[in-house]
Design a protein around this motif. Structure first.
Motif, PDB file in Angstrom:
ATOM      1  N   VAL A   1       0.856  -1.200   0.000  1.00 12.61           N
ATOM      2  CA  VAL A   1       0.000   0.000   0.000  1.00 12.61           C
ATOM      3  C   VAL A   1       0.890   1.247   0.000  1.00 12.61           C
ATOM      4  O   VAL A   1       2.063   1.131   0.362  1.00 12.61           O
ATOM      5  N   PRO A   2       0.444   2.412  -0.397  1.00 10.66           N
ATOM      6  CA  PRO A   2      -0.904   2.764  -0.873  1.00 10.66           C
ATOM      7  C   PRO A   2      -1.073   2.569  -2.386  1.00 10.66           C
ATOM      8  O   PRO A   2      -2.178   2.576  -2.882  1.00 10.66           O
ATOM      9  N   GLY A   3       0.051   2.393  -3.129  1.00 10.79           N
ATOM     10  CA  GLY A   3      -0.033   2.048  -4.553  1.00 10.79           C
ATOM     11  C   GLY A   3      -0.114   0.528  -4.671  1.00 10.79           C
ATOM     12  O   GLY A   3      -0.209  -0.177  -3.657  1.00 10.79           O
ATOM     13  N   HIS A   4      -0.060   0.021  -5.877  1.00 12.28           N
ATOM     14  CA  HIS A   4      -0.144  -1.434  -6.103  1.00 12.28           C
ATOM     15  C   HIS A   4      -1.321  -2.042  -5.343  1.00 12.28           C
ATOM     16  O   HIS A   4      -1.233  -3.163  -4.838  1.00 12.28           O
ATOM     17  N   SER A   5      -2.413  -1.286  -5.238  1.00 12.10           N
ATOM     18  CA  SER A   5      -3.526  -1.705  -4.368  1.00 12.10           C
ATOM     19  C   SER A   5      -4.826  -1.932  -5.113  1.00 12.10           C
ATOM     20  O   SER A   5      -5.897  -1.914  -4.511  1.00 12.10           O
ATOM     21  N   MET A   6      -4.749  -2.144  -6.430  1.00 11.60           N
ATOM     22  CA  MET A   6      -5.987  -2.251  -7.197  1.00 11.60           C
ATOM     23  C   MET A   6      -6.863  -3.431  -6.795  1.00 11.60           C
ATOM     24  O   MET A   6      -8.086  -3.358  -6.899  1.00 11.60           O
ATOM     25  N   ALA A   7      -6.254  -4.509  -6.325  1.00  9.67           N
ATOM     26  CA  ALA A   7      -7.085  -5.647  -5.897  1.00  9.67           C
ATOM     27  C   ALA A   7      -7.899  -5.266  -4.662  1.00  9.67           C
ATOM     28  O   ALA A   7      -9.075  -5.645  -4.536  1.00  9.67           O
ATOM     29  N   ALA A   8      -7.302  -4.492  -3.764  1.00  8.05           N
ATOM     30  CA  ALA A   8      -8.036  -4.030  -2.574  1.00  8.05           C
ATOM     31  C   ALA A   8      -9.127  -3.044  -2.975  1.00  8.05           C
ATOM     32  O   ALA A   8     -10.254  -3.085  -2.466  1.00  8.05           O
ATOM     33  N   ILE A   9      -8.790  -2.160  -3.935  1.00  7.06           N
ATOM     34  CA  ILE A   9      -9.763  -1.149  -4.372  1.00  7.06           C
ATOM     35  C   ILE A   9     -10.918  -1.794  -5.147  1.00  7.06           C
ATOM     36  O   ILE A   9     -12.074  -1.385  -5.018  1.00  7.06           O
ATOM     37  N   ALA A  10     -10.598  -2.845  -5.914  1.00  7.20           N
ATOM     38  CA  ALA A  10     -11.668  -3.573  -6.601  1.00  7.20           C
ATOM     39  C   ALA A  10     -12.635  -4.173  -5.583  1.00  7.20           C
ATOM     40  O   ALA A  10     -13.840  -4.276  -5.824  1.00  7.20           O
ATOM     41  N   SER A  11     -12.126  -4.556  -4.422  1.00  5.88           N
ATOM     42  CA  SER A  11     -12.945  -5.176  -3.379  1.00  5.88           C
ATOM     43  C   SER A  11     -13.703  -4.131  -2.567  1.00  5.88           C
ATOM     44  O   SER A  11     -14.857  -4.340  -2.190  1.00  5.88           O
ATOM     45  N   TYR A  12     -13.057  -3.032  -2.258  1.00 10.90           N
ATOM     46  CA  TYR A  12     -13.660  -1.947  -1.464  1.00 10.90           C
ATOM     47  C   TYR A  12     -13.356  -0.610  -2.144  1.00 10.90           C
ATOM     48  O   TYR A  12     -12.429   0.105  -1.752  1.00 10.90           O
ATOM     49  N   PRO A  13     -14.159  -0.252  -3.175  1.00  9.07           N
ATOM     50  CA  PRO A  13     -13.841   0.930  -3.999  1.00  9.07           C
ATOM     51  C   PRO A  13     -13.692   2.227  -3.211  1.00  9.07           C
ATOM     52  O   PRO A  13     -12.923   3.099  -3.598  1.00  9.07           O
ATOM     53  N   SER A  14     -14.393   2.353  -2.095  1.00  3.72           N
ATOM     54  CA  SER A  14     -14.356   3.649  -1.406  1.00  3.72           C
ATOM     55  C   SER A  14     -13.034   3.901  -0.676  1.00  3.72           C
ATOM     56  O   SER A  14     -12.828   4.972  -0.109  1.00  3.72           O
ATOM     57  N   LEU A  15     -12.120   2.941  -0.708  1.00  2.00           N
ATOM     58  CA  LEU A  15     -10.791   3.177  -0.127  1.00  2.00           C
ATOM     59  C   LEU A  15      -9.945   4.085  -1.023  1.00  2.00           C
ATOM     60  O   LEU A  15      -8.917   4.601  -0.608  1.00  2.00           O
ATOM     61  N   SER A  16     -10.378   4.253  -2.266  1.00  2.00           N
ATOM     62  CA  SER A  16      -9.572   5.009  -3.224  1.00  2.00           C
ATOM     63  C   SER A  16      -9.998   6.471  -3.235  1.00  2.00           C
ATOM     64  O   SER A  16     -11.012   6.842  -2.645  1.00  2.00           O
ATOM     65  N   VAL A  17      -9.233   7.272  -3.950  1.00  2.00           N
ATOM     66  CA  VAL A  17      -9.552   8.696  -4.042  1.00  2.00           C
ATOM     67  C   VAL A  17     -10.792   8.906  -4.908  1.00  2.00           C
ATOM     68  O   VAL A  17     -11.630   9.732  -4.613  1.00  2.00           O
ATOM     69  N   THR A  18     -10.888   8.129  -5.999  1.00  2.00           N
ATOM     70  CA  THR A  18     -11.956   8.389  -6.974  1.00  2.00           C
ATOM     71  C   THR A  18     -13.044   7.329  -7.030  1.00  2.00           C
ATOM     72  O   THR A  18     -13.967   7.444  -7.827  1.00  2.00           O
ATOM     73  N   ASN A  19     -12.910   6.267  -6.242  1.00  2.00           N
ATOM     74  CA  ASN A  19     -13.834   5.118  -6.293  1.00  2.00           C
ATOM     75  C   ASN A  19     -13.785   4.399  -7.643  1.00  2.00           C
ATOM     76  O   ASN A  19     -14.718   3.696  -8.012  1.00  2.00           O
ATOM     77  N   ASP A  20     -12.713   4.586  -8.384  1.00  2.12           N
ATOM     78  CA  ASP A  20     -12.637   4.047  -9.732  1.00  2.12           C
ATOM     79  C   ASP A  20     -11.905   2.703  -9.727  1.00  2.12           C
ATOM     80  O   ASP A  20     -10.714   2.629  -9.427  1.00  2.12           O
ATOM     81  N   THR A  21     -12.657   1.642 -10.071  1.00  2.00           N
ATOM     82  CA  THR A  21     -12.032   0.316 -10.109  1.00  2.00           C
ATOM     83  C   THR A  21     -11.766  -0.128 -11.545  1.00  2.00           C
ATOM     84  O   THR A  21     -11.328  -1.232 -11.787  1.00  2.00           O
ATOM     85  N   SER A  22     -12.056   0.752 -12.497  1.00  2.00           N
ATOM     86  CA  SER A  22     -12.041   0.303 -13.884  1.00  2.00           C
ATOM     87  C   SER A  22     -10.638   0.009 -14.405  1.00  2.00           C
ATOM     88  O   SER A  22     -10.471  -0.680 -15.384  1.00  2.00           O
ATOM     89  N   ILE A  23      -9.642   0.551 -13.760  1.00  2.00           N
ATOM     90  CA  ILE A  23      -8.280   0.304 -14.234  1.00  2.00           C
ATOM     91  C   ILE A  23      -7.583  -0.647 -13.281  1.00  2.00           C
ATOM     92  O   ILE A  23      -6.468  -0.424 -12.847  1.00  2.00           O
ATOM     93  N   ARG A  24      -8.287  -1.728 -12.974  1.00  2.00           N
ATOM     94  CA  ARG A  24      -7.792  -2.614 -11.941  1.00  2.00           C
ATOM     95  C   ARG A  24      -6.413  -3.188 -12.274  1.00  2.00           C
ATOM     96  O   ARG A  24      -5.592  -3.358 -11.403  1.00  2.00           O
ATOM     97  N   VAL A  25      -6.159  -3.500 -13.519  1.00  2.00           N
ATOM     98  CA  VAL A  25      -4.785  -3.835 -13.896  1.00  2.00           C
ATOM     99  C   VAL A  25      -4.409  -2.834 -14.975  1.00  2.00           C
ATOM    100  O   VAL A  25      -4.871  -2.904 -16.094  1.00  2.00           O
ATOM    101  N   SER A  26      -3.610  -1.882 -14.596  1.00  2.00           N
ATOM    102  CA  SER A  26      -3.358  -0.759 -15.490  1.00  2.00           C
ATOM    103  C   SER A  26      -2.220  -1.087 -16.436  1.00  2.00           C
ATOM    104  O   SER A  26      -1.438  -2.003 -16.188  1.00  2.00           O
ATOM    105  N   PRO A  27      -2.079  -0.307 -17.498  1.00  2.00           N
ATOM    106  CA  PRO A  27      -0.916  -0.495 -18.375  1.00  2.00           C
ATOM    107  C   PRO A  27       0.376  -0.419 -17.586  1.00  2.00           C
ATOM    108  O   PRO A  27       1.303  -1.159 -17.832  1.00  2.00           O
TER     109      PRO A  27
END
Ligand code: TNX
Length: 553
Positions: free
Chosen positions: A272-298
């Motif tokens: 944390v706090p980066g490399h956390s897309m799996a956590a954000i996909a599970s609990y979107p409100s932990l992120s700044v934007t609630n955006d889970t769409s880039i769960r595995v980013s380029p």
């Protein structure tokens, strides 16, 4: 032998030349001192292992040795606490300071083998050396009929560094509990004592947190794809995420116990706090934007890095460092992690956090103003300091990747130096503990040989260069350096056989750099020993890379 003519006879280089020596001095990592004499001890079905009754740990180690011997020899060695024995374990009544906690002496005569140490760890390492002195068939997975000789020898041995680690990334690809155990068992054979378990990342959350069930219900699964590099992806609408997995509390307790019996401490990492897309996909409100769409980013997917050449690194969403809910979440996570892992350290990641969302968010900016935080590095440092307080409350020390230096280190935090060794130098300068795992040289996902058969990554780490590397730069105060480790990232490493290919033989080089005295290192002699160990891996049916013989890339 092609040792000195490596480049010329690369294609017909022999791999299995172990049979050339009756008693090959093929110990990896090389001991402090080894003196052979004529003669040998013969192991037989009536060989008895003797342990001191007052050292219960010795019995466990004796049972470990007997188990290993049984598989290949078929002998069921007796373990006794009094009377005659031909393999004797001795714990020094008064510590031999030269040996330290992990050192040992191993004396082999024609009649008796004696392993002496100050502690169980030392005995265990003496046993590893003893196993390496037996013929290569000792690694066989089924009974072999042959004479089992050990050369007459006197060995004194102790490690150069206290932290001798290997990291396995189980987020980018999940590896089973059975495989993790076998990875740990092989580490122990080469006297590694720290297993850094990279349990979470963008691509998967791999540890059960009972109070946060979505982490593994959602965050542990992806859709299998047969894409360019076999990497997986989050589900598209309508797809079922079936690939992945996680470790339950029971699995973790079992693995911790298994590792401890091999004198390996497990360092769990929650990145944390980066490399956390799996956590954000599970609990979107932990992120700044609630955006889970880039769960595995380029930015975290190699195929994109090397696809069309256009990529933006680290654009994953990250945890919101200004939200108290995030710290409540982390408190729950680290409570369970601290309860599961007895090791004194917990790794909180801290690497490669994309800060664009923080910088563009009005709420985050207002928070920073109120707290007198002037830039996003300081905000990241604020986050790391909060995490270190959470960990301290659970009686754990914090370690993080070298980005935790940016904006100021948390009090007492140890630094894992990965962007070369300079983060380590800086941390030591600030009187903080350091573990060296510099990319690309200690990064086992780097190419090691023929570029046409290896997954393309951004750099290479050839065996010879890994072997030659020393983790102590001239300018460092070495008293702060705990040791070092090799890291296997698995974006492009989906199977156990590929893990083994990437890790061995380079882990031999790292083991020797961590354990052996600098003066003992010798490339030509090392290559001969590596060949002996290839033959042992063949017996054990474990994969490895022969890239040593490939033309230079
Ligand atoms: C950088 S090392 C990363 C990992 C990647 C690795 C690939 C580090 C702290 N972050 O997330 O897997 O490079 O070599």
């Amino acid at each position: 032998r092609c040792v000195t003519l490596l480049l010329i006879c690369a294609s017909q280089a022999p791999v299995n030349t172990a049979a050339q020596h009756a008693f090959p001095n093929a110990i990896i990592p090389a001991p402090v001192s080894v003196a052979y004499q004529q003669g040998s001890f013969q192991l037989g079905s009536t060989t008895i292992i003797g342990v001191q009754v007052k050292h219960a740990e010795s019995s466990t180690i004796a049972a470990y040795l007997a188990d290993k011997i049984k598989v290949a020899t078929g002998f069921h060695l007796k373990i006794v606490t009094s009377g005659e024995s031909s393999i004797q374990f001795v714990i020094n009544p008064k510590a031999d300071t030269k040996l330290g906690r992990e050192g040992y002496t191993l004396h082999v005569t024609e009649k008796k083998i004696t392993v002496t140490a100050n502690s169980g760890a030392g005995l265990f390492y003496g046993v590893q050396t003893l196993l390496q002195l037996l013929p290569k068939e000792i690694e066989s997975t089924k009974v072999v009929s042959k004479a089992w000789h050990v050369p007459v020898v006197s060995i004194t041995d102790y490690p150069r560094f206290a932290w001798r680690g290997m990291m396995l990334d189980v987020s980018r690809h999940y590896f089973s509990k059975a495989y993790v155990k076998s990875f740990i068992d092989r580490m122990a054979r080469y006297k590694f004592n720290r297993f850094h378990w990279h349990l979470t990342d963008d691509q998967g959350w791999r540890v059960e947190i009972k109070s946060l069930p979505e982490l593994t219900r959602v965050g542990a699964w992806r859709v299998p794809r047969t894409g360019t590099f076999g990497d997986n992806a989050p589900p598209k609408p309508g797809e079922v995420a079936s690939d992945g997995g996680f470790y339950t509390h029971e699995d973790i307790k079992e693995i911790v116990q298994y590792a401890r019996q091999r004198y390996i401490e497990i360092l769990p990492e929650i990145d944390v706090p980066g490399h956390s897309m799996a956590a954000i996909a599970s609990y979107p409100s932990l992120s700044v934007t609630n955006d889970t769409s880039i769960r595995v980013s380029p930015g975290s997917d190699f195929s994109e890095w090397y696809g069309d050449g256009k990529f933006e690194m680290f654009v994953d969403n990250s945890l919101d460092p200004t939200d108290e809910k995030v710290y409540q979440f982390l408190d729950k996570v680290f409570s369970e992690i601290a309860g599961l892992f007895p090791f004194e350290y917990i790794h909180m990641g801290g690497d490669e956090c994309y800060k664009g969302y923080w910088e563009r968010d009005a709420g985050v900016q207002a928070f920073m103003k109120k707290k007198n935080i002037t830039n996003s590095h300081e905000l990241q440092s604020y986050f790391a300091k909060r995490v270190s307080k959470i960990l301290a409350a659970k009686k754990k020390k914090m370690i993080g990747w070298d980005e935790i230096l940016e904006g100021g280190l948390a009090p007492g935090a140890a630094v894992m130096s990965w962007r070369g060794t300079k983060g380590g130098v800086e941390a030591a300068h600030q009187k903080h503990s350091v573990v060296m795992s510099p990319a690309p040289i200690y990064y086992l996902d780097m190419m090691q040989g023929d570029a046409s058969i290896e997954p393309p990554v951004y750099s290479s780490a050839r065996l010879q260069d890994v072997y030659a590397f020393d983790i102590l730069p001239k300018e460092i105060d070495s008293t702060y350096v705990l040791g070092g480790q090799g890291n296997l990232w698995t974006e492009q490493v989906p199977t156990p056989a590929q893990v083994e290919y990437m890790v061995y033989p380079r882990a031999f080089a790292i083991a020797e750099s961590m354990w052996s005295q600098k003066s003992k290192k010798n490339w030509g002699n090392f290559v001969e020993r590596v060949e002996e160990h290839f033959a042992r891996f063949d017996e054990a049916k474990v994969n490895y890379a022969t890239s040593l013989y490939d033309p230079l890339i």
